[in-house]
Design a protein around this motif. Structure first.
Motif, PDB file in Angstrom:
ATOM      1  N   MET A  78       0.716  -1.144  -0.089  1.00 10.12           N
ATOM      2  CA  MET A  78      -0.014  -0.110  -0.173  1.00 10.12           C
ATOM      3  C   MET A  78       0.892   1.263  -0.123  1.00 10.12           C
ATOM      4  N   TYR A  79       0.689   2.300  -0.839  1.00 11.83           N
ATOM      5  CA  TYR A  79       1.142   3.524  -0.954  1.00 11.83           C
ATOM      6  C   TYR A  79       0.248   4.452  -1.107  1.00 11.83           C
ATOM      7  N   LEU A  80      -0.025   5.552  -0.215  1.00 14.36           N
ATOM      8  CA  LEU A  80      -0.912   6.423   0.166  1.00 14.36           C
ATOM      9  C   LEU A  80      -0.560   7.690   0.379  1.00 14.36           C
ATOM     10  N   ARG A  81      -1.103   8.870  -0.352  1.00 10.61           N
ATOM     11  CA  ARG A  81      -0.781  10.200   0.099  1.00 10.61           C
ATOM     12  C   ARG A  81      -2.185  10.900   0.012  1.00 10.61           C
ATOM     13  N   ALA A  82      -2.130  11.863   1.071  1.00 12.20           N
ATOM     14  CA  ALA A  82      -3.483  12.374   1.277  1.00 12.20           C
ATOM     15  C   ALA A  82      -3.229  13.676   1.994  1.00 12.20           C
ATOM     16  N   PHE A  83      -4.248  14.906   1.611  1.00 14.27           N
ATOM     17  CA  PHE A  83      -4.224  16.150   2.053  1.00 14.27           C
ATOM     18  C   PHE A  83      -5.374  16.536   2.610  1.00 14.27           C
ATOM     19  N   ALA A  84      -5.746  17.092   3.979  1.00 19.51           N
ATOM     20  CA  ALA A  84      -6.889  17.279   4.276  1.00 19.51           C
ATOM     21  C   ALA A  84      -6.687  18.486   4.971  1.00 19.51           C
ATOM     22  N   ARG A  85      -7.843  19.311   4.713  1.00 25.49           N
ATOM     23  CA  ARG A  85      -7.978  20.718   5.471  1.00 25.49           C
ATOM     24  C   ARG A  85      -9.545  21.168   5.616  1.00 25.49           C
ATOM     25  N   PRO A  86      -9.959  22.200   6.372  1.00 20.55           N
ATOM     26  CA  PRO A  86     -11.183  22.739   6.554  1.00 20.55           C
ATOM     27  C   PRO A  86     -11.553  23.406   5.160  1.00 20.55           C
ATOM     28  N   SER A  87     -12.827  23.026   4.798  1.00 22.01           N
ATOM     29  CA  SER A  87     -13.272  23.334   3.997  1.00 22.01           C
ATOM     30  C   SER A  87     -13.279  25.176   3.576  1.00 22.01           C
ATOM     31  N   LYS A  88     -12.935  25.664   2.399  1.00 17.46           N
ATOM     32  CA  LYS A  88     -13.001  27.097   2.428  1.00 17.46           C
ATOM     33  C   LYS A  88     -14.575  27.607   2.385  1.00 17.46           C
ATOM     34  N   ILE A  89     -15.394  26.827   1.998  1.00 21.03           N
ATOM     35  CA  ILE A  89     -16.944  27.246   1.886  1.00 21.03           C
ATOM     36  C   ILE A  89     -17.544  27.198   3.205  1.00 21.03           C
ATOM     37  N   SER A  90     -17.201  25.810   3.980  1.00 20.51           N
ATOM     38  CA  SER A  90     -17.782  25.659   5.244  1.00 20.51           C
ATOM     39  C   SER A  90     -16.879  25.095   6.194  1.00 20.51           C
ATOM     40  N   PRO A  91     -15.979  25.917   6.522  1.00 22.50           N
ATOM     41  CA  PRO A  91     -14.827  25.117   7.542  1.00 22.50           C
ATOM     42  C   PRO A  91     -15.420  24.680   8.884  1.00 22.50           C
ATOM     43  N   ASP A  93     -17.564  22.346   9.518  1.00 28.03           N
ATOM     44  CA  ASP A  93     -18.235  21.121   9.368  1.00 28.03           C
ATOM     45  C   ASP A  93     -17.928  20.245   8.239  1.00 28.03           C
ATOM     46  N   THR A  94     -16.924  20.839   7.382  1.00 26.92           N
ATOM     47  CA  THR A  94     -16.748  20.210   6.169  1.00 26.92           C
ATOM     48  C   THR A  94     -15.266  20.074   5.892  1.00 26.92           C
ATOM     49  N   LEU A  95     -14.620  18.947   5.634  1.00 25.42           N
ATOM     50  CA  LEU A  95     -13.117  19.024   5.317  1.00 25.42           C
ATOM     51  C   LEU A  95     -13.123  18.695   3.740  1.00 25.42           C
ATOM     52  N   ASP A  96     -11.989  19.384   3.000  1.00 25.34           N
ATOM     53  CA  ASP A  96     -11.657  19.059   1.771  1.00 25.34           C
ATOM     54  C   ASP A  96     -10.494  17.990   1.960  1.00 25.34           C
ATOM     55  N   PHE A  97     -10.693  16.839   1.147  1.00 26.19           N
ATOM     56  CA  PHE A  97      -9.874  15.762   1.438  1.00 26.19           C
ATOM     57  C   PHE A  97      -9.508  15.155  -0.024  1.00 26.19           C
ATOM     58  N   THR A  98      -8.174  15.420  -0.304  1.00 28.07           N
ATOM     59  CA  THR A  98      -7.604  14.748  -1.480  1.00 28.07           C
ATOM     60  C   THR A  98      -6.664  13.564  -1.248  1.00 28.07           C
ATOM     61  N   GLU A  99      -6.833  12.363  -2.030  1.00 23.48           N
ATOM     62  CA  GLU A  99      -6.151  11.192  -1.633  1.00 23.48           C
ATOM     63  C   GLU A  99      -5.737  10.548  -3.044  1.00 23.48           C
ATOM     64  N   LEU A 100      -4.460   9.736  -3.062  1.00 25.08           N
ATOM     65  CA  LEU A 100      -3.954   9.339  -4.009  1.00 25.08           C
ATOM     66  C   LEU A 100      -3.256   7.938  -3.415  1.00 25.08           C
ATOM     67  N   SER A 101      -3.754   6.893  -3.973  1.00 20.56           N
ATOM     68  CA  SER A 101      -3.653   5.450  -3.395  1.00 20.56           C
ATOM     69  C   SER A 101      -3.155   4.510  -4.258  1.00 20.56           C
ATOM     70  N   LEU A 102      -2.270   3.676  -3.957  1.00 16.37           N
ATOM     71  CA  LEU A 102      -2.047   2.560  -4.695  1.00 16.37           C
ATOM     72  C   LEU A 102      -1.858   1.501  -3.944  1.00 16.37           C
ATOM     73  N   PHE A 103      -2.800   0.359  -4.267  1.00 10.92           N
ATOM     74  CA  PHE A 103      -2.928  -0.862  -3.439  1.00 10.92           C
ATOM     75  C   PHE A 103      -2.329  -1.973  -4.460  1.00 10.92           C
ATOM     76  N   ASN A 104      -1.257  -2.914  -4.175  1.00 11.41           N
ATOM     77  CA  ASN A 104      -0.875  -3.897  -4.931  1.00 11.41           C
ATOM     78  C   ASN A 104      -1.477  -4.969  -4.288  1.00 11.41           C
ATOM     79  N   PHE A 105      -2.321  -6.047  -4.865  1.00 13.38           N
ATOM     80  CA  PHE A 105      -3.125  -7.089  -4.382  1.00 13.38           C
ATOM     81  C   PHE A 105      -2.354  -8.418  -4.891  1.00 13.38           C
ATOM     82  N   GLY A 106      -1.203  -8.072  -5.817  1.00 11.00           N
ATOM     83  CA  GLY A 106      -0.597  -9.399  -5.968  1.00 11.00           C
ATOM     84  C   GLY A 106      -1.358 -10.152  -7.217  1.00 11.00           C
TER      85      GLY A 106
END
Length: 132
Positions: A78-91, A93-106
């Motif tokens: 598993m290789y994962l990169r993510a970034f989370a921050r409070p939303s600019k629109i509704s900070p 109660d909402t998070l902006d969340f971006t994730e890039l992930s790679l899973f190798n299940f063989g």
């Protein structure tokens, strides 16, 4: 700290366990989940780095002698990169969340089936993570 979950005796289909806390921003976890076809597992190191008004989350599989592979469970990478921050629109109660992930299940799971299972697991895990 390492415990193997016996899926055939009524345990949950997801197992997540802290193996080592290295420092305030780095920990090693064991993660296992059951699909209808196979049990899958990984040991991964998580890093959390605060940056500006958000945080970067990095997770990568690691091999550890204190967490051996089991022949009846597929060891995934598993290789994962993510970034989370409070939303600019509704900070408040909402998070902006971006994730890039790679899973190798063989190659043990067809891609169409895997996408369906992962969508369910990720939704449940994300909800549990933010509810805690």
């Amino acid at each position: 700290l390492y415990v193997l979950v016996d899926f055939d005796k009524g345990h949950d289909s997801v197992h997540f366990k802290l193996i080592e806390k290295i420092d305030d921003s780095t920990s090693v976890f064991y993660f296992m989940f059951k699909t209808p076809l196979y049990g899958l597992e990984t040991t991964h190191e998580n890093h959390l780095k605060e940056k500006g008004d958000g945080a970067f989350f990095i997770a990568e599989s690691v091999e550890r002698p204190d967490v051996p592979e089991y022949p009846e469970i597929v060891r995934m990478k598993m290789y994962l990169r993510a970034f989370a921050r409070p939303s600019k629109i509704s900070p408040s109660d909402t998070l902006d969340f971006t994730e890039l992930s790679l899973f190798n299940f063989g190659g043990c799971i067809p891609a169409s089936f895997l996408n369906m299972v992962l969508a369910q697991e990720i939704n449940r895990d994300a909800k549990a993570m933010f509810d805690s």
